[in-house]
Design an enzyme around this catalytic site. Structure first.
Site, PDB file in Angstrom:
ATOM      1  N   ASN A  70       0.611  -0.958   0.575  1.00 37.22           N
ATOM      2  CA  ASN A  70       0.238  -0.281  -0.178  1.00 37.22           C
ATOM      3  C   ASN A  70       0.738   1.293  -0.003  1.00 37.22           C
ATOM      4  O   ASN A  70       0.263   2.258   0.057  1.00 37.22           O
ATOM      5  CB  ASN A  70      -1.248   0.365   1.479  1.00 37.22           C
ATOM      6  CG  ASN A  70      -0.072  -0.315   2.556  1.00 37.22           C
ATOM      7  OD1 ASN A  70       0.732  -1.447   2.344  1.00 37.22           O
ATOM      8  ND2 ASN A  70      -0.242   0.656   3.767  1.00 37.22           N
ATOM      9  N   HIS A  71       2.237   1.070   0.312  1.00 35.39           N
ATOM     10  CA  HIS A  71       2.694   2.504  -0.149  1.00 35.39           C
ATOM     11  C   HIS A  71       3.511   2.212  -1.356  1.00 35.39           C
ATOM     12  O   HIS A  71       4.626   3.507  -1.300  1.00 35.39           O
ATOM     13  CB  HIS A  71       4.624   2.572   1.057  1.00 35.39           C
ATOM     14  CG  HIS A  71       3.875   2.109   2.450  1.00 35.39           C
ATOM     15  ND1 HIS A  71       3.406   3.729   2.970  1.00 35.39           N
ATOM     16  CD2 HIS A  71       3.209   1.503   3.429  1.00 35.39           C
ATOM     17  CE1 HIS A  71       2.972   3.292   4.488  1.00 35.39           C
ATOM     18  NE2 HIS A  71       2.813   1.911   4.766  1.00 35.39           N
ATOM     19  N   HIS A  97      -2.551  -8.073   0.558  1.00 34.39           N
ATOM     20  CA  HIS A  97      -2.054  -7.711   1.664  1.00 34.39           C
ATOM     21  C   HIS A  97      -3.327  -6.182   1.495  1.00 34.39           C
ATOM     22  O   HIS A  97      -2.833  -5.398   1.001  1.00 34.39           O
ATOM     23  CB  HIS A  97      -0.531  -6.931   0.715  1.00 34.39           C
ATOM     24  CG  HIS A  97       0.289  -5.955   1.146  1.00 34.39           C
ATOM     25  ND1 HIS A  97       1.763  -5.999   1.751  1.00 34.39           N
ATOM     26  CD2 HIS A  97       0.009  -4.373   1.472  1.00 34.39           C
ATOM     27  CE1 HIS A  97       2.158  -4.898   2.430  1.00 34.39           C
ATOM     28  NE2 HIS A  97       0.851  -3.986   2.078  1.00 34.39           N
ATOM     29  N   HIS A 107       1.708  -7.066   4.721  1.00 37.16           N
ATOM     30  CA  HIS A 107       0.714  -5.653   5.501  1.00 37.16           C
ATOM     31  C   HIS A 107       0.481  -5.831   6.937  1.00 37.16           C
ATOM     32  O   HIS A 107       1.183  -5.010   8.397  1.00 37.16           O
ATOM     33  CB  HIS A 107      -0.335  -5.212   4.504  1.00 37.16           C
ATOM     34  CG  HIS A 107      -1.342  -3.949   5.478  1.00 37.16           C
ATOM     35  ND1 HIS A 107      -0.515  -3.162   4.969  1.00 37.16           N
ATOM     36  CD2 HIS A 107      -2.607  -3.988   5.906  1.00 37.16           C
ATOM     37  CE1 HIS A 107      -1.214  -1.957   5.334  1.00 37.16           C
ATOM     38  NE2 HIS A 107      -2.010  -2.547   6.099  1.00 37.16           N
ATOM     39  N   HIS A 112       1.771  -5.445  11.003  1.00 38.25           N
ATOM     40  CA  HIS A 112       3.204  -5.775  10.888  1.00 38.25           C
ATOM     41  C   HIS A 112       3.240  -6.790  12.329  1.00 38.25           C
ATOM     42  O   HIS A 112       4.906  -7.109  11.970  1.00 38.25           O
ATOM     43  CB  HIS A 112       3.563  -4.396  11.820  1.00 38.25           C
ATOM     44  CG  HIS A 112       3.369  -3.071  11.010  1.00 38.25           C
ATOM     45  ND1 HIS A 112       3.848  -2.131  11.502  1.00 38.25           N
ATOM     46  CD2 HIS A 112       3.609  -3.193   9.444  1.00 38.25           C
ATOM     47  CE1 HIS A 112       3.341  -1.166  10.422  1.00 38.25           C
ATOM     48  NE2 HIS A 112       3.322  -2.355   9.811  1.00 38.25           N
TER      49      HIS A 112
HETATM   50 MN   LIG Z   1       1.757  -2.343   3.626  1.00 36.15          MN
END
Ligand SMILES: [Mn+2]
Length: 325
Positions: free
Chosen positions: A50-51, A141, A169, A171
């Site tokens: 997503n980044h 993700h 995704h 952590h």
């Molecule tokens: Mn992510």
């Protein structure tokens, strides 16, 4: 990638899916190890997060650049138009009697994917023949932990023919495969390889893993990472400290307590370092103290001023303290 994944050692499996379907969105519609101009010994298959999701008029992302350099095999880049079925076609790999189908979907907004899955607009394209012979992996993700309605993807939304879901995704390291009884598949969540948010979910020791698949059986061997910075977190509730809220020296007293607590956490880290002889851990630890100041809203502590005392001892001096209610 260039140093470790290129080389003359031949790739020992075959890709039997239509490479144009898998990689047609790149300028090079075939796997990098089938490019006659490249010597690939360890092929990397990757979806975007997503980044680094595709954006702009031509829907490009960082992985497109790396893929066009021949360093990776970028898949799962579904360009979705609303009100249209999204096909997810697997990469099919064969080695001996083992058949591996790898489905992938790069990060999309959780709400959007939630809707698409809920309305059954996502279609997993299965191989025509011998469906049951394939070991089916899905790379995703998205949020896994619920953070509000539609803000995560329920495992129950994923098809139950899958054998193993590789969940990105999140952590927290939960790399040991967890069995979903309802769906009858396993989920492994390796977690981030470094600590990126100073919260409780990052405390679990970081791992990567080696997945071995033989026919329909698999084994995932977790490998602890030895270069991860130390991180300790702790919570302090000011109302538990036995300090009178009207005490004239309340700021100083709270500060004294927090300084002592921070020093204790740093000592713990130092002791752990000396005990375990880790060779490559960065020297300065990450420290986070959550300060619950309910009922003590008038106490003023500047986290920045507080952190000045820790400049050479802690990796994150300016945000050691986090005030919460
Ligand atoms: Mn992510």
């Amino acid at each position: 990638l260039r140093k470790y994944c290129f080389g003359t050692k031949p790739v020992e499996f075959d890709i039997v899916s239509d490479e144009k379907t898998n990689f047609g969105h790149t300028g090079f519609p075939f796997a990098n190890f089938n490019d006659p101009n490249l010597n690939v010994s360890i092929p990397v298959f990757i979806i975007h997060g997503n980044h680094d999701d595709p954006t702009g008029a031509s829907n490009l992302c960082a992985l497109d650049i790396i893929a066009s350099a021949g360093l990776i095999n970028y898949f799962g880049k579904s360009i979705t138009i609303s009100e249209q079925i999204v096909d997810i076609s697997p990469i099919l790999l064969e080695k001996g009697c083992t058949k591996l189908a790898i489905y992938g979907l790069g990060s999309v907004k959780d709400e959007r994917l939630y809707d698409l899955l809920f309305r059954e607009y996502v279609q997993f394209v299965r191989p025509d023949e011998n469906k049951d012979d394939w070991f089916n992996i899905f790379c995703i993700h998205q949020n896994r932990t619920a953070r509000g309605k539609k803000n995560s993807i329920p495992e129950e939304f994923l098809p139950n023919f899958l054998d193993l879901v590789l969940w990105g995704h999140e952590h927290e390291c939960r790399i040991r495969p967890e069995f979903n009884v309802q769906q009858k598949f396993y989920v492994t969540q390796p977690g981030s390889s470094v600590i990126t948010a100073l919260c409780d979910s990052e405390v679990a020791p970081k791992h990567v893993g080696i997945l071995k698949v033989y026919k329909n059986n698999f084994n995932l061997e977790p490998i602890p990472l030895r270069t991860v910075r130390q991180f300790v977190t702790n919570k302090v509730v000011i109302s538990d400290l036995n300090i009178n809220p009207n005490d004239l020296h309340i700021d100083a007293k709270v500060e004294q307590f927090l300084l002592k607590r921070a020093k204790k956490l740093i000592q713990e880290c130092n002791k752990e370092r000396n005990d375990t002889f880790p060779d490559q851990i960065p020297e300065l630890p990450l420290i986070r103290i959550k300060v619950d100041y309910t009922g003590f809203e008038h106490v003023s502590q500047s986290p920045i001023r507080f952190g000045r005392k820790f400049f050479d001892i802690v990796a994150n001096p300016l945000d050691i303290l986090l005030y919460t209610k």
